[in-house]
Design an enzyme around this catalytic site. Structure first.
Site, mmCIF file in Angstrom:
data_model
loop_
_atom_site.group_PDB
_atom_site.id
_atom_site.type_symbol
_atom_site.label_atom_id
_atom_site.label_comp_id
_atom_site.label_asym_id
_atom_site.label_seq_id
_atom_site.Cartn_x
_atom_site.Cartn_y
_atom_site.Cartn_z
ATOM 1 N N ARG A 192 -75.134 8.984 24.776
ATOM 2 C CA ARG A 192 -74.027 9.172 25.723
ATOM 3 C C ARG A 192 -73.013 8.072 25.464
ATOM 4 N NH1 ARG A 192 -75.293 13.835 28.899
ATOM 5 N NH2 ARG A 192 -73.359 13.340 29.941
ATOM 6 N N TYR A 235 -74.083 -8.906 27.617
ATOM 7 C CA TYR A 235 -72.678 -8.710 28.012
ATOM 8 C C TYR A 235 -71.775 -9.161 26.878
ATOM 9 C CZ TYR A 235 -71.908 -7.127 32.775
ATOM 10 O OH TYR A 235 -71.771 -6.351 33.883
ATOM 11 N N ASP A 277 -58.335 15.728 22.083
ATOM 12 C CA ASP A 277 -59.652 15.447 22.650
ATOM 13 C C ASP A 277 -60.649 16.340 21.921
ATOM 14 O OD1 ASP A 277 -61.988 15.427 24.101
ATOM 15 O OD2 ASP A 277 -61.019 15.463 26.061
ATOM 16 N N GLU A 330 -67.831 -8.699 26.867
ATOM 17 C CA GLU A 330 -66.430 -8.331 27.087
ATOM 18 C C GLU A 330 -65.558 -8.842 25.949
ATOM 19 O OE1 GLU A 330 -68.310 -9.307 29.692
ATOM 20 O OE2 GLU A 330 -67.507 -8.489 31.577
ATOM 21 N N THR A 370 -66.330 12.289 23.058
ATOM 22 C CA THR A 370 -67.640 11.797 23.461
ATOM 23 C C THR A 370 -68.465 11.664 22.181
ATOM 24 O OG1 THR A 370 -68.278 14.085 23.827
ATOM 25 C CG2 THR A 370 -67.730 12.790 25.782
ATOM 26 N N LYS A 426 -72.230 15.184 21.924
ATOM 27 C CA LYS A 426 -72.220 16.655 21.865
ATOM 28 C C LYS A 426 -72.557 17.071 20.427
ATOM 29 C CE LYS A 426 -69.223 17.161 25.881
ATOM 30 N NZ LYS A 426 -68.310 16.039 26.189
HETATM 31 N N1 DSN Z 1 -69.243 18.230 30.844
HETATM 32 C C1 DSN Z 1 -68.630 18.559 29.585
HETATM 33 C C2 DSN Z 1 -68.852 19.989 29.230
HETATM 34 O O1 DSN Z 1 -69.868 20.546 29.627
HETATM 35 O O2 DSN Z 1 -68.046 20.584 28.533
HETATM 36 C C3 DSN Z 1 -67.196 18.230 29.541
HETATM 37 O O3 DSN Z 1 -66.988 16.951 29.966
#
Ligand code: DSN
Length: 425
Positions: free
Chosen positions: A242, A61, A207, A63, A233, A236
């Protein structure tokens, strides 16, 4: 009274401790190996990223932020987080970086918390036009706690309508203007959004969850230095674990950090932070730049090959990692097509297309992305083959024999392209 005696907990490997779960993970490993992963938001993280993300760092942890934590024992965690921040800063040329958001949605919520009050007006690309839930959609907290004014794409070419963005922004004077997408195949004009945000005094948030790997590799323009704040994120096109991250100008650093912790979250997920550090190191290599370029080349090749077979690709192609197919001219809608493709080992998702007359749960389109297959080393020749398979499946979506035959061919191809991070055999 008997004294408690210490007993050492047994600690076998997962295969022995929980064979059921072990088997399920093996099944998923096999599925991910044998099928073509074409969901535009998915990828294969490298073995090194997976090792960091599954490490003992998850036990701790922490914080707070480096040197300002609420628990002791942070020497390693501080070093890990500082390493991740330094690498992401270098990669994107960002003034300030926060790597603690649990994922993209919490990262976006932190932006609201940093800059808005409940009831403020915000603007983002509407979900049906390719935006994200957290850009103000009615079912999201961001559409319930804020007055959301969505903008859209033009009917004639399905590109973001900057004239509409300006008109709506002038009329509604949003506190926050989002640019960023989840199902939009074209380049985002960050400079044009900046102009509008400045004209109306809005905070501009970009974003880049889908395209952060393309941005840091220089194959999509960067919003850094243009937008006030940039969220992403990390799993991707960035090919990390993640997770989420926020980059912003120095003047907003304190507001963003306070919004993430203690505003929204408790302890950061330190193993994910370590995975982000590894992914950023990988993304700093020339190899990653080639990867990102190939992601786009593959998407373009796939779009061309599909259009040559009579598929309607929205906007007539793509500039990035994904394409949207409108199946209205075919004998099958998006959902049954996606289901048939899945049976044939081609895993994509059904998706609304702009101005879709059908409902989001049963829409007209398919979204296909190339980040994951490119991570396996597939190239334009495989995209041409993929287009042929998609065509066969869409034409014969009800014919189990065709689906099985294609699945066998897909498996055979996948065997030649082992995916990073998976255990094959
Ligand atoms: N779930 C993502 C996507 O597939 O684009 C977006 O958050």
């Amino acid at each position: 009274m008997t004294a408690a005696t210490g007993s050492k907990l047994s600690d076998p490997h997962l295969s022995e401790r929980d064979p059921d779960l072990f088997r399920l993970i093996q099944e998923e490993n096999k599925r991910e190996h044998e099928t073509m992963r074409l969901i535009a938001s998915e990828n294969y993280a490298s073995r090194a990223v997976m090792e960091a993300a599954g490490s003992c760092l998850a036990n701790k942890y922490s914080e707070g932020y480096a040197k300002k934590r609420y628990y002791e024992g942070q020497a390693v965690i501080d070093a890990v987080e500082e390493l991740a921040i330094a690498r992401v800063k270098e990669l994107f040329n960002a003034e300030h970086v926060n790597v603690q958001p649990y994922s993209g949605s919490p990262a976006n919520l932190a932006v609201y918390l940093a800059f808005c009050q409940p009831g403020d007006t915000i603007m983002g690309l509407g979900l049906p036009a390719g935006g994200h839930l957290t850009h103000g959609h009615t079912v999201s907290i961001t559409g319930k706690y804020f007055k959301s004014v969505p903008y859209g794409v033009r009917r004639e070419d399905h590109r973001i309508d900057m004239d509409e963005v300006r008109k709506l922004a002038k009329e509604h004077k949003p506190k926050l203007l989002w640019c960023g997408t989840t199902a939009y195949p074209r380049t985002i004009d960050f400079a044009a959004f900046r102009e509008i945000a400045t004209e109306v005094g809005a905070i501009l948030a970009a974003d880049i969850a889908h395209i952060s790997g393309l941005v840091c590799a220089g194959v999509h323009p960067s919003p850094i230095g243009i937008a006030d704040v940039v969220t992403s994120t990390t799993h991707k096109t960035f090919r990390g674990p993640r997770g989420g991250m926020i980059m912003c100008k120095k003047e907003h650093a304190s507001a963003i950090d306070k919004a993430v912790f203690p505003g929204l979250q408790g302890g950061p997920h330190n193993a994910a932070t370590a995975g982000i550090a590894v992914a950023a190191k990988e993304a700093l290599t020339p190899e990653f730049k080639v990867y990102a370029k190939n992601v786009v080349e593959n998407a373009k090749a796939l779009a061309e090959a599909l259009m040559a077979r009579g598929f309607a690709v929205t906007t007539g192609g793509t500039d990035n990692h994904l394409l949207l197919i409108d199946l209205t001219n075919k004998s099958v809608a998006g959902k049954p097509a996606a289901q048939a493709l899945d049976k044939a080992g081609i895993v994509a998702n059904y998706n609304s297309v702009p101005f879709d007359p059908r409902k989001p749960f049963d829409p007209s389109g398919l979204r296909i992305g190339t980040p994951a297959v490119t991570s396996r080393g597939m190239g334009t020749a495989e995209m041409v083959k993929l287009a042929e398979w998609v065509d066969r499946v869409v034409q014969k979506h009800g014919d189990e024999a065709t689906l099985t035959a294609v699945a066998n061919e897909v498996r055979e191809l996948c065997n030649h392209f082992p995916a990073p991070g998976l255990i094959v055999g």
